[in-house]
Design an enzyme around this catalytic site. Structure first.
Site, PDB file in Angstrom:
ATOM      1  N   LYS A   1       0.805  -1.255   0.057  1.00 46.07           N
ATOM      2  CA  LYS A   1      -0.135  -0.075  -0.314  1.00 46.07           C
ATOM      3  C   LYS A   1       0.661   1.204   0.031  1.00 46.07           C
ATOM      4  CE  LYS A   1      -3.823   1.663   2.991  1.00 46.07           C
ATOM      5  NZ  LYS A   1      -4.972   1.361   3.975  1.00 46.07           N
TER       6      LYS A   1
ATOM      7  N   SER B   1      -9.617   1.281   2.618  1.00 46.59           N
ATOM      8  CA  SER B   1      -8.712   1.981   2.157  1.00 46.59           C
ATOM      9  C   SER B   1      -7.376   1.261   1.518  1.00 46.59           C
ATOM     10  CB  SER B   1      -7.947   3.140   2.832  1.00 46.59           C
ATOM     11  OG  SER B   1      -7.153   2.569   3.889  1.00 46.59           O
TER      12      SER B   1
ATOM     13  N   SER C   1     -10.045  -0.840   7.120  1.00 44.31           N
ATOM     14  CA  SER C   1      -9.284  -0.866   5.690  1.00 44.31           C
ATOM     15  C   SER C   1      -8.618  -2.055   5.130  1.00 44.31           C
ATOM     16  CB  SER C   1      -8.627   0.356   5.890  1.00 44.31           C
ATOM     17  OG  SER C   1      -8.847   1.561   5.699  1.00 44.31           O
TER      18      SER C   1
END
Lengths: 102, 452
Positions: free
Chosen positions: B96, B168, B192
């Site tokens: 990420k 996310s 997330s």
């Protein structure tokens, strides 16, 4: 003629910027009033008497001065607070680190 | 099982090379360890897939191709010399884009930071490098860790590319789901890892708070942020978690704790609860969850109905911490550059949080301690409990109390994946993983793949 108009426009722009700048600066140095506190207390769900509000006004201004000073230090995202959350409660047993994977 | 699958590998590669996209880390590791495929070949294979499908999925911020090829070649040399580092050696992965990686941008998915370069490696990146893993891409994330909207085009769900991947950890789940990477690193503050794993049909582990170093990771909430793996199977989550968890002098919030995981452990020995009232409601995944619970009972698991304690609204904790973490944006006005400007987005949330008194923030944290005490009582009754991934209060509560969970796919609804969550005691990820693994291996849901 064009040059005069251009100068006048620049002058007007200068005046607007000056007035706005003065207004913005004033916003941060204005005396905090009883009405301000009553408005804030409404936002926070608090109730205070007239004398209580009077007593806290100088402290609020000191605190605002401190906030403004803190903001000038602009900490970066990697600077954490000096408060560390720990999900472990008193009496909870946590095994010591030793990886066991079979 | 692994051996039999690879018995005819050469024939398999010739006929179905594309199926490598769906292999687990455990299976790929066997191919690499036995030198049936090189890390370089495997890395090239996944880089090609990332390039081919990113225009559809929008899951990549930066391809780290040069680094990947360098790490893959190094892995091949070491393995050839007999220096095998373990199951992640030579395995490609993605991170990420809130984890710093030297020489590459770390954008946090956000317009004001889209050219930011942090010239050091996050501890997780370092630990994975030490394990021999190969970083192929920095993956998309919802702007400053919210949703699937970032400064590029919205990240898509590979099962339905008209829809978003959720977030996310958007790119992490989307890329693993689409077979563009064998595993990825995600983070969770309040859903997330669980949410995009649910939407994209991946398997995710959200570890206990304090398990994985956050050095070099964007801070959103100092008291809630957690880093964990998003994979194709529960076992892969255990493999990746083993590599990234543990001590790091650079992160003082880490809590020293053992990771016990035994692949042969029989989880029928565990006391297993389930949130009966939550499962009895009518909600989106009701039917899939009912089938899953029925299947578990058939497998010999005794499920005990339990309830979670009452929970106060603690949302001001995340609001205040995130607003402090990004106060620079609020004060400078750079928050105007951010993509989402609706009421329910960061810029407004940060401004709103300016009206949270410090006393209320601390009071909320005292109530949080009470909630932790109540949850400790729950875990005196059971070792693990099963809960709907969405809808109930478990996700919110456990993100505040720091308890770990594993989320796995458990079916499909309208052509899109559904999921089930297993939640456990602090620092007992091994037990949750054991239980989720046994259930997952009795199903085929994680072996279904989207058609792109």
């Amino acid at each position: 003629m064009d040059r005069i108009r251009k100068s006048f426009r620049l002058f007007l722009l200068f005046v607007v910027i000056f007035v706005l700048g003065a207004f913005t600066g004033q916003f941060f140095t204005d005396k905090i009033t009883e009405a301000d506190v009553r408005g804030a207390a409404k936002i926070f769900g608090l109730e205070m008497s007239q004398s209580e509000i009077d007593s806290l006004l100088p402290g609020l201004e000191d605190a605002r001065t401190a906030y403004l000073a803190h903001r000038k230090m602009t900490p970066s995202n990697d600077l954490g607070p000096a408060l560390w959350f720990n999900p472990v409660l008193p009496g909870m047993n946590v095994s010591l680190p030793k990886i066991v994977m079979t | 099982m692994v051996q039999s699958r690879f018995a005819g590998y050469e024939r398999f590669v010739a006929q179905n090379r594309d199926d490598l996209a769906w292999y687990t880390v455990r299976e790929l590791a066997e191919l690499i360890r036995s030198k049936q495929i090189s890390s370089e070949e495997l890395t090239r294979f996944f880089l090609d897939r990332l390039k081919k499908y990113d225009p559809q999925l929008h899951c990549v911020v930066t391809l780290t191709e040069d680094l990947a090829m360098e790490q893959a070649k190094r892995a091949d040399v070491e393995i050839k010399a007999g220096k095998y580092r373990g199951l992640l050696h030579g395995i490609p992965y993605g991170a990420k884009d809130l984890l710093a990686a030297r020489k590459y941008k770390t954008t946090w998915g956000s317009v004001p930071y889209k050219d930011q370069v942090l010239d050091y490696d996050a501890t997780v990146i370092k630990k994975l490098e030490a394990a021999g893993a190969v970083l192929c891409a920095k993956l998309t994330m919802g702007e400053l860790a919210w949703g699937d909207v970032w400064f590029g085009e919205m990240t898509r769900n590979p099962w339905d590319t008209k829809t978003g991947s959720s977030g996310s950890s958007a790119g992490s789940a989307s890329s693993v789901s689409a077979g563009l990477l064998p595993f990825a690193i995600g983070t969770e503050t309040l859903g997330s890892i669980v949410s995009p794993s649910t939407v994209c049909g991946t398997t995710g582990l959200r570890p206990s708070y304090g398990r994985v170093s956050r050095h070099g990771a964007m801070a959103l909430s100092w008291s809630m942020d957690k880093i964990g793996p998003i994979c194709r199977s529960v076992e892969d989550c255990a493999i990746v978690f083993q590599a990234i968890q543990g001590a790091d002098p650079m992160d003082v919030s880490l809590i020293p704790a053992a990771f016990h995981y035994d692949a042969n452990f029989d989880p029928r020995q565990l006391k297993i609860g389930y949130l009966k009232k939550d499962f009895d409601r009518r909600y989106a995944f009701h039917d899939q969850d009912s089938v899953a619970l029925h299947r578990m009972r058939e497998m010999g698991f005794k499920l005990v109905p339990i309830e979670l304690p009452p929970s106060p609204d603690l949302s001001i904790i995340l609001s205040a911490e995130s607003a402090a973490a990004f106060d620079e944006l609020t004060l400078s006005g750079k928050d105007d550059l951010m993509r989402r400007q609706i009421k329910n987005a960061w810029p407004n949330s940060f401004r709103e949080a300016r009206f949270i008194p410090a006393v209320e923030y601390l009071q909320a944290n005292r109530l949080r301690t009470k909630l932790m005490q109540e949850m400790q009582k729950v875990f005196q009754e059971v070792d693990v409990y099963i809960n709907p991934s969405w809808g109930g209060r478990s996700l919110n509560i456990t993100n505040h109390t720091g308890h770990p969970c594993v989320v796995i796919p458990n079916g499909f609804r309208n052509g899109r994946p559904t999921s089930l969550t297993f939640t456990g005691k602090l620092f007992e990820e091994g037990k949750i993983l054991s239980l989720a693994k046994v259930y997952q291996e009795a199903t085929e849901h994680h072996k279904q793949h989207p058609q792109l």
